[in-house]
Design an enzyme around this catalytic site. Structure first.
Site, PDB file in Angstrom:
ATOM      1  N   TYR A   1       0.844  -1.203   0.000  1.00 56.43           N
ATOM      2  CA  TYR A   1       0.000   0.000   0.000  1.00 56.43           C
ATOM      3  C   TYR A   1       0.880   1.255   0.000  1.00 56.43           C
ATOM      4  CZ  TYR A   1      -3.523   3.382   1.592  1.00 56.43           C
ATOM      5  OH  TYR A   1      -4.347   4.475   1.711  1.00 56.43           O
TER       6      TYR A   1
ATOM      7  N   LYS B   1       1.135   4.338  -2.830  1.00 57.94           N
ATOM      8  CA  LYS B   1       0.864   5.758  -2.553  1.00 57.94           C
ATOM      9  C   LYS B   1       2.101   6.621  -2.854  1.00 57.94           C
ATOM     10  CE  LYS B   1      -3.497   5.352  -1.537  1.00 57.94           C
ATOM     11  NZ  LYS B   1      -4.548   5.964  -2.371  1.00 57.94           N
TER      12      LYS B   1
HETATM   13  N1  LIG Z   1      -9.338   5.871   5.353  1.00 59.78           N
HETATM   14  C1  LIG Z   1      -8.143   6.383   5.548  1.00 59.78           C
HETATM   15  O1  LIG Z   1      -7.715   6.548   6.699  1.00 59.78           O
HETATM   16  C2  LIG Z   1      -7.289   6.795   4.409  1.00 59.78           C
HETATM   17  C3  LIG Z   1      -7.663   6.644   3.093  1.00 59.78           C
HETATM   18  N2  LIG Z   1      -6.828   7.073   2.085  1.00 59.78           N
HETATM   19  C4  LIG Z   1      -7.186   6.935   0.681  1.00 59.78           C
HETATM   20  O2  LIG Z   1      -8.417   7.603   0.423  1.00 59.78           O
HETATM   21  C5  LIG Z   1      -9.153   6.909  -0.593  1.00 59.78           C
HETATM   22  C6  LIG Z   1     -10.529   6.565  -0.067  1.00 59.78           C
HETATM   23  O3  LIG Z   1     -10.381   5.751   1.079  1.00 59.78           O
HETATM   24  P1  LIG Z   1     -11.610   5.254   1.986  1.00 59.78           P
HETATM   25  O4  LIG Z   1     -12.800   6.069   1.724  1.00 59.78           O
HETATM   26  O5  LIG Z   1     -11.086   5.143   3.353  1.00 59.78           O
HETATM   27  O6  LIG Z   1     -11.815   3.788   1.391  1.00 59.78           O
HETATM   28  P2  LIG Z   1     -13.120   2.857   1.389  1.00 59.78           P
HETATM   29  O7  LIG Z   1     -12.636   1.482   1.175  1.00 59.78           O
HETATM   30  O8  LIG Z   1     -13.950   3.158   2.578  1.00 59.78           O
HETATM   31  O9  LIG Z   1     -13.901   3.362   0.082  1.00 59.78           O
HETATM   32  C7  LIG Z   1     -13.294   3.209  -1.187  1.00 59.78           C
HETATM   33  C8  LIG Z   1     -14.358   3.133  -2.258  1.00 59.78           C
HETATM   34  O10 LIG Z   1     -13.683   2.840  -3.497  1.00 59.78           O
HETATM   35  C9  LIG Z   1     -14.392   1.820  -4.181  1.00 59.78           C
HETATM   36  N3  LIG Z   1     -13.476   1.061  -5.052  1.00 59.78           N
HETATM   37  C10 LIG Z   1     -12.570   0.115  -4.698  1.00 59.78           C
HETATM   38  N4  LIG Z   1     -11.963  -0.386  -5.770  1.00 59.78           N
HETATM   39  C11 LIG Z   1     -12.476   0.255  -6.845  1.00 59.78           C
HETATM   40  C12 LIG Z   1     -12.254   0.158  -8.236  1.00 59.78           C
HETATM   41  N5  LIG Z   1     -11.387  -0.725  -8.746  1.00 59.78           N
HETATM   42  N6  LIG Z   1     -12.934   0.995  -9.055  1.00 59.78           N
HETATM   43  C13 LIG Z   1     -13.844   1.852  -8.551  1.00 59.78           C
HETATM   44  N7  LIG Z   1     -14.115   1.977  -7.254  1.00 59.78           N
HETATM   45  C14 LIG Z   1     -13.443   1.186  -6.394  1.00 59.78           C
HETATM   46  C15 LIG Z   1     -14.978   0.953  -3.076  1.00 59.78           C
HETATM   47  O11 LIG Z   1     -16.076   0.186  -3.549  1.00 59.78           O
HETATM   48  C16 LIG Z   1     -15.361   1.989  -2.033  1.00 59.78           C
HETATM   49  O12 LIG Z   1     -16.686   2.473  -2.202  1.00 59.78           O
HETATM   50  C17 LIG Z   1      -8.299   5.691  -0.970  1.00 59.78           C
HETATM   51  O13 LIG Z   1      -7.532   5.976  -2.104  1.00 59.78           O
HETATM   52  C18 LIG Z   1      -7.406   5.504   0.247  1.00 59.78           C
HETATM   53  O14 LIG Z   1      -6.206   4.851  -0.083  1.00 59.78           O
HETATM   54  C19 LIG Z   1      -5.628   7.656   2.347  1.00 59.78           C
HETATM   55  C20 LIG Z   1      -5.220   7.827   3.630  1.00 59.78           C
HETATM   56  C21 LIG Z   1      -5.999   7.404   4.760  1.00 59.78           C
HETATM   57  C1  LIG Z   2      -2.881   3.457   7.043  1.00 58.97           C
HETATM   58  C2  LIG Z   2      -2.802   4.487   6.035  1.00 58.97           C
HETATM   59  O1  LIG Z   2      -1.857   5.204   5.977  1.00 58.97           O
HETATM   60  C3  LIG Z   2      -3.834   4.651   5.087  1.00 58.97           C
HETATM   61  C4  LIG Z   2      -5.063   3.873   5.176  1.00 58.97           C
HETATM   62  O2  LIG Z   2      -3.688   5.429   4.187  1.00 58.97           O
END
Ligand SMILES: NC(=O)C1=CN([C@@H]2O[C@H](COP(=O)(O)OP(=O)(O)OC[C@H]3O[C@@H](n4cnc5c(N)ncnc54)[C@H](O)[C@@H]3O)[C@@H](O)[C@H]2O)C=CC1
Ligand SMILES: CC(=O)C(C)=O
Length: 259
Positions: A154, A158
């Site tokens: 991961y 990023k």
């Molecule tokens: N939650 C956190 O603490 C953090 C999240 N992020 C980043 O922020 C973004 C959103 O994260 P969250 O909302 O927490 O994740 P989440 O898992 O809660 O939501 C992600 C959404 O993306 C959709 N998705 C997954 N694969 C897909 C694909 N191939 N095509 C289209 N849609 C797809 C999922 O169905 C889901 O609705 C991600 O890129 C994550 O890496 C970055 C830092 C921290």
């Molecule tokens: C653990 C972390 O850094 C995420 C979900 O971006």
């Protein structure tokens, strides 16, 4: 005046939904998007029920270039143009380094990295075709600035998103296209629920909730992140107030990583 149009990938829930709702509040027409068709339809229904008419949805997989091109085409067909494209969709991978395998590397890089590249290309092609400026906004992470144990794959994805943000910004600047990234810290979405469960599986001395508590316990501002915290930054990056900013991967983590 024609409303500006934004696309937010992976916006059926989590941070993406928070971003889409904020951009709607800001007056954008918004194409929400996700691979999860049922969640996407439900989210569209709920957003419309909250009084936002200028929202539509398109299901697709960010790791497929043809889906990203079709997403942009659908947004333009529905709303007439494209102004902002948010590459938000992403997945986690939680595995000790010695156990990382080809399947994990392929899946995580395909969604997080290939997906961001394809989304950026599809959006930039549309901005160039329109002859307008445009804004591309990518989901990076604290893991794009630091690298975390058991989050090797991961973190690598990023870091790659950050590198592509820099390069796309340099190459697209002459076309008045800006490319920036938001780097959240620890937000309690479904992603972190899964990371917590996987970290407990990898280290049975941990109890459910402990990994999340440990990560969020180090946040200087004393609380974990909400989708609104992230959406506040994306709102700025999508607005004219950020016109002179490009190629940046901005931390929005409550004081966790200092770069
Ligand atoms: N939650 C956190 O603490 C953090 C999240 N992020 C980043 O922020 C973004 C959103 O994260 P969250 O909302 O927490 O994740 P989440 O898992 O809660 O939501 C992600 C959404 O993306 C959709 N998705 C997954 N694969 C897909 C694909 N191939 N095509 C289209 N849609 C797809 C999922 O169905 C889901 O609705 C991600 O890129 C994550 O890496 C970055 C830092 C921290
Ligand atoms: C653990 C972390 O850094 C995420 C979900 O971006």
């Amino acid at each position: 005046m024609t409303k500006k149009v934004a696309v937010v990938t992976g916006s059926a829930g989590g941070l993406g939904r928070g971003i889409a709702e904020r951009l709607l509040k800001d007056g954008f027409s918004v194409m929400i998007h996700d691979i999860n068709k049922e969640a996407l339809a439900e989210t569209e229904k709920e957003i419309k029920a909250a009084g936002y008419e200028d929202v539509a949805s398109f299901a697709g997989d960010v790791s497929k270039k043809e889906d990203q091109v079709a997403l942009v085409a659908a947004a333009v067909q529905k709303f007439g143009q494209l102004n902002v494209f948010v590459n938000n969709a992403g997945i986690e991978a939680v595995t000790p380094f010695l156990k990382i395998d080809e399947k994990e590397l392929e899946r995580t890089f395909k969604i997080n990295v290939f997906g961001t590249v394809y989304g950026t290309q599809a959006a930039a092609e549309q901005f160039i075709k329109q002859g307008t400026s445009g804004k591309i906004i990518n989901a990076c992470s604290i893991a794009g600035h630091e690298a975390y144990e058991v989050l090797g794959t991961y973190s690598a994805t990023k870091h790659a998103v950050k590198a592509f943000t820099h390069v796309a910004a340099k190459e697209l600047a002459s076309k008045h296209i800006t490319v920036n990234a938001y780097c959240p810290g620890v937000a309690k979405t479904k992603m972190w629920d899964r990371i917590d469960a996987e970290m407990v599986k990898a280290d049975p001395s941990l109890k459910p909730g402990e990994p999340f508590a440990k990560f969020s316990g180090e946040i200087a501002l004393g609380r974990y992140e909400t989708p609104t915290d992230v959406a506040n930054l994306v709102h700025f990056l999508a607005s004219e107030d950020s016109d002179y900013i490009t190629g940046q991967a901005i931390l929005v983590d409550g004081g966790l990583v200092y770069k």
